[in-house]
Write a protein that holds these residues in place. Structure first.
Motif, PDB file in Angstrom:
ATOM      1  N   GLN A 107       0.791  -1.277   0.008  1.00  0.00           N
ATOM      2  CA  GLN A 107      -0.075  -0.215   0.063  1.00  0.00           C
ATOM      3  C   GLN A 107       0.813   1.234   0.042  1.00  0.00           C
ATOM      4  O   GLN A 107       2.007   1.390   0.488  1.00  0.00           O
ATOM      5  CB  GLN A 107      -0.654   0.174   1.144  1.00  0.00           C
ATOM      6  N   ILE A 108       0.320   2.278  -0.502  1.00  0.00           N
ATOM      7  CA  ILE A 108       1.107   3.525  -0.569  1.00  0.00           C
ATOM      8  C   ILE A 108       0.875   4.224   1.001  1.00  0.00           C
ATOM      9  O   ILE A 108      -0.446   4.371   1.274  1.00  0.00           O
ATOM     10  CB  ILE A 108       0.681   4.548  -1.696  1.00  0.00           C
ATOM     11  N   PRO A 109       1.794   4.350   1.500  1.00  0.00           N
ATOM     12  CA  PRO A 109       1.603   5.162   2.847  1.00  0.00           C
ATOM     13  C   PRO A 109       0.819   6.550   2.644  1.00  0.00           C
ATOM     14  O   PRO A 109       1.085   7.291   1.776  1.00  0.00           O
ATOM     15  CB  PRO A 109       3.128   5.315   3.498  1.00  0.00           C
ATOM     16  N   ALA A 110       0.057   6.867   3.775  1.00  0.00           N
ATOM     17  CA  ALA A 110      -0.705   8.022   3.836  1.00  0.00           C
ATOM     18  C   ALA A 110       0.334   9.041   4.276  1.00  0.00           C
ATOM     19  O   ALA A 110       0.863   8.888   5.072  1.00  0.00           O
ATOM     20  CB  ALA A 110      -1.868   7.993   4.847  1.00  0.00           C
ATOM     21  N   PRO A 111       0.393  10.570   3.614  1.00  0.00           N
ATOM     22  CA  PRO A 111       1.062  11.457   4.133  1.00  0.00           C
ATOM     23  C   PRO A 111       0.885  11.872   5.548  1.00  0.00           C
ATOM     24  O   PRO A 111      -0.404  11.702   6.117  1.00  0.00           O
ATOM     25  CB  PRO A 111       0.846  12.422   3.257  1.00  0.00           C
ATOM     26  N   PRO A 112       1.685  12.308   6.355  1.00  0.00           N
ATOM     27  CA  PRO A 112       1.617  12.669   7.772  1.00  0.00           C
ATOM     28  C   PRO A 112       0.424  13.985   7.688  1.00  0.00           C
ATOM     29  O   PRO A 112       0.511  14.836   6.866  1.00  0.00           O
ATOM     30  CB  PRO A 112       2.775  13.155   8.350  1.00  0.00           C
ATOM     31  N   PRO A 113      -0.515  14.094   8.799  1.00  0.00           N
ATOM     32  CA  PRO A 113      -1.234  15.294   8.816  1.00  0.00           C
ATOM     33  C   PRO A 113      -0.332  16.524   8.755  1.00  0.00           C
ATOM     34  O   PRO A 113       0.808  16.596   9.490  1.00  0.00           O
ATOM     35  CB  PRO A 113      -1.926  15.016  10.049  1.00  0.00           C
ATOM     36  N   GLU A 114      -1.019  17.385   8.405  1.00  0.00           N
ATOM     37  CA  GLU A 114      -0.349  18.820   8.179  1.00  0.00           C
ATOM     38  C   GLU A 114      -1.059  19.481   9.555  1.00  0.00           C
ATOM     39  O   GLU A 114      -1.946  19.384   9.974  1.00  0.00           O
ATOM     40  CB  GLU A 114      -0.884  19.527   7.061  1.00  0.00           C
ATOM     41  N   PRO A 115      -0.135  20.581   9.989  1.00  0.00           N
ATOM     42  CA  PRO A 115      -0.654  21.077  11.158  1.00  0.00           C
ATOM     43  C   PRO A 115      -1.893  22.095  10.863  1.00  0.00           C
ATOM     44  O   PRO A 115      -2.023  22.367   9.874  1.00  0.00           O
ATOM     45  CB  PRO A 115       0.577  22.545  11.300  1.00  0.00           C
TER      46      PRO A 115
END
Length: 71
Positions: free
Chosen positions: A3-11
């Motif tokens: 799976q393609i990892p989800a990007p980290p959440p933005e501030p």
């Protein structure tokens, strides 16, 4: 297939709060709020158009932040 990892959440941030600040203060504030990459750019700068999670862009005009956008 992996799976393609989800990007980290933005501030969670109010971008308009940076307008009018000196670029050094805006940079310090953005980094303290969790932005990984901060760019200060002159008006009309030629930049790449790819969206980068965690990046905050400042357009600096006359020594102050005039515009702010993510990516």
């Amino acid at each position: 297939m992996a799976q393609i990892p989800a990007p980290p959440p933005e501030p969670q941030d109010t971008l308009d709060s940076y307008v009018g600040l000196a670029p050094e203060e805006a940079d310090r504030r953005a980094r303290s709020r969790g932005w990984q990459t901060v760019r200060a750019l002159p008006p009309g700068a030629i930049i790449t158009m790819e969206y980068r999670t965690g990046r905050l862009n400042f357009e600096v005009k006359d020594g102050r932040v005039a515009r702010v956008w993510k990516g």
